[in-house]
Design an enzyme around this catalytic site. Structure first.
Site, mmCIF file in Angstrom:
data_model
loop_
_atom_site.group_PDB
_atom_site.id
_atom_site.type_symbol
_atom_site.label_atom_id
_atom_site.label_comp_id
_atom_site.label_asym_id
_atom_site.label_seq_id
_atom_site.Cartn_x
_atom_site.Cartn_y
_atom_site.Cartn_z
ATOM 1 N NE ARG A 95 -3.895 -2.251 2.071
ATOM 2 C CZ ARG A 95 -4.765 -2.608 1.202
ATOM 3 N NH1 ARG A 95 -5.059 -2.050 0.306
ATOM 4 N NH2 ARG A 95 -5.171 -3.997 1.396
ATOM 5 C CD GLU A 150 6.692 12.312 -5.192
ATOM 6 O OE1 GLU A 150 6.673 11.283 -4.437
ATOM 7 O OE2 GLU A 150 6.211 13.381 -5.207
ATOM 8 C CB VAL A 151 10.166 5.849 -5.720
ATOM 9 C CG1 VAL A 151 10.955 4.687 -5.619
ATOM 10 C CG2 VAL A 151 9.705 6.623 -4.352
ATOM 11 C CG HIS A 154 6.347 2.724 -8.664
ATOM 12 N ND1 HIS A 154 7.621 3.335 -8.698
ATOM 13 C CD2 HIS A 154 5.508 3.865 -8.380
ATOM 14 C CE1 HIS A 154 7.503 4.736 -8.735
ATOM 15 N NE2 HIS A 154 6.229 5.083 -8.561
HETATM 16 P P1 DGP Z 1 5.808 8.015 -8.081
HETATM 17 O O1 DGP Z 1 5.546 9.500 -7.835
HETATM 18 O O2 DGP Z 1 5.045 7.569 -9.220
HETATM 19 O O3 DGP Z 1 7.352 7.704 -8.049
HETATM 20 O O4 DGP Z 1 5.419 7.369 -6.792
HETATM 21 C C1 DGP Z 1 6.072 6.974 -5.507
HETATM 22 C C2 DGP Z 1 5.034 6.472 -4.559
HETATM 23 O O5 DGP Z 1 5.736 5.908 -3.497
HETATM 24 C C3 DGP Z 1 4.308 7.618 -3.851
HETATM 25 O O6 DGP Z 1 2.783 7.810 -3.924
HETATM 26 C C4 DGP Z 1 4.525 7.675 -2.459
HETATM 27 C C5 DGP Z 1 5.135 6.199 -2.347
HETATM 28 N N1 DGP Z 1 6.089 6.025 -1.294
HETATM 29 C C6 DGP Z 1 7.408 6.629 -1.174
HETATM 30 N N2 DGP Z 1 8.119 6.255 -0.162
HETATM 31 C C7 DGP Z 1 7.251 5.313 0.260
HETATM 32 C C8 DGP Z 1 7.510 4.211 1.331
HETATM 33 O O7 DGP Z 1 8.621 4.367 2.029
HETATM 34 N N3 DGP Z 1 6.683 3.318 1.484
HETATM 35 C C9 DGP Z 1 5.280 3.212 0.772
HETATM 36 N N4 DGP Z 1 4.546 1.944 1.158
HETATM 37 N N5 DGP Z 1 5.096 4.163 0.078
HETATM 38 C C10 DGP Z 1 6.067 5.163 -0.548
#
Ligand code: DGP
Length: 115
Positions: free
Chosen positions: A30, A96-97, A101
């Site tokens: 999630r 962002e990551v 995904h």
């Molecule tokens: P994007 O903007 O497409 O790279 O989405 C990255 C998503 O990852 C963002 O919706 C928040 C989520 N996210 C970032 N760090 C973490 C984490 O440590 N745990 C979880 N569960 N989600 C995370």
């Protein structure tokens, strides 16, 4: 080698995540900042940084992301009403990551995509 990200730590169970599905190819958990009642991230178990880095060797795992997304949508009870699958790429895509995904978002009407 692709850079480490926070998702590598989630895969290695070094930091907690609410994992809803995992197998030998993909893991789903999630989103920490959910945008809807269901907001799950589905990731390959190895790092492809962005959609730009996808190649032939990734074809099976990327197909599997869709199969797992459909299974999770069923399990979450959102399949019939519908949902949105999103893969963001780089700065203009809002990524962002940098571990590719798929966002699975649903559980409420999402409206039209606005860009
Ligand atoms: P994007 O903007 O497409 O790279 O989405 C990255 C998503 O990852 C963002 O919706 C928040 C989520 N996210 C970032 N760090 C973490 C984490 O440590 N745990 C979880 N569960 N989600 C995370």
């Amino acid at each position: 080698m692709a850079q480490e990200t926070i998702f590598s730590k989630i895969l290695r169970k070094e930091i907690p995540a609410d994992i809803v599905y995992e197998d030998d190819r993909v893991t789903a958990f999630r989103d920490i900042h959910p945008k809807a009642p269901t907001h799950v991230l589905i990731i390959p178990n190895y790092n492809i940084p962005t959609a730009n880095d996808v190649s032939e060797k990734d074809e099976a795992v990327l197909g599997h992301l869709f199969i797992v997304a459909a299974k999770i949508a069923q399990a979450e009870g959102i399949a019939e009403d519908g949902y949105r699958l999103i893969v963001n790429c780089n700065k203009f895509g809002g990524q962002e990551v940098f571990h590719l995904h798929m966002h699975l978002i649903g559980g409420k009407p999402l409206g039209m995509m606005v860009v």
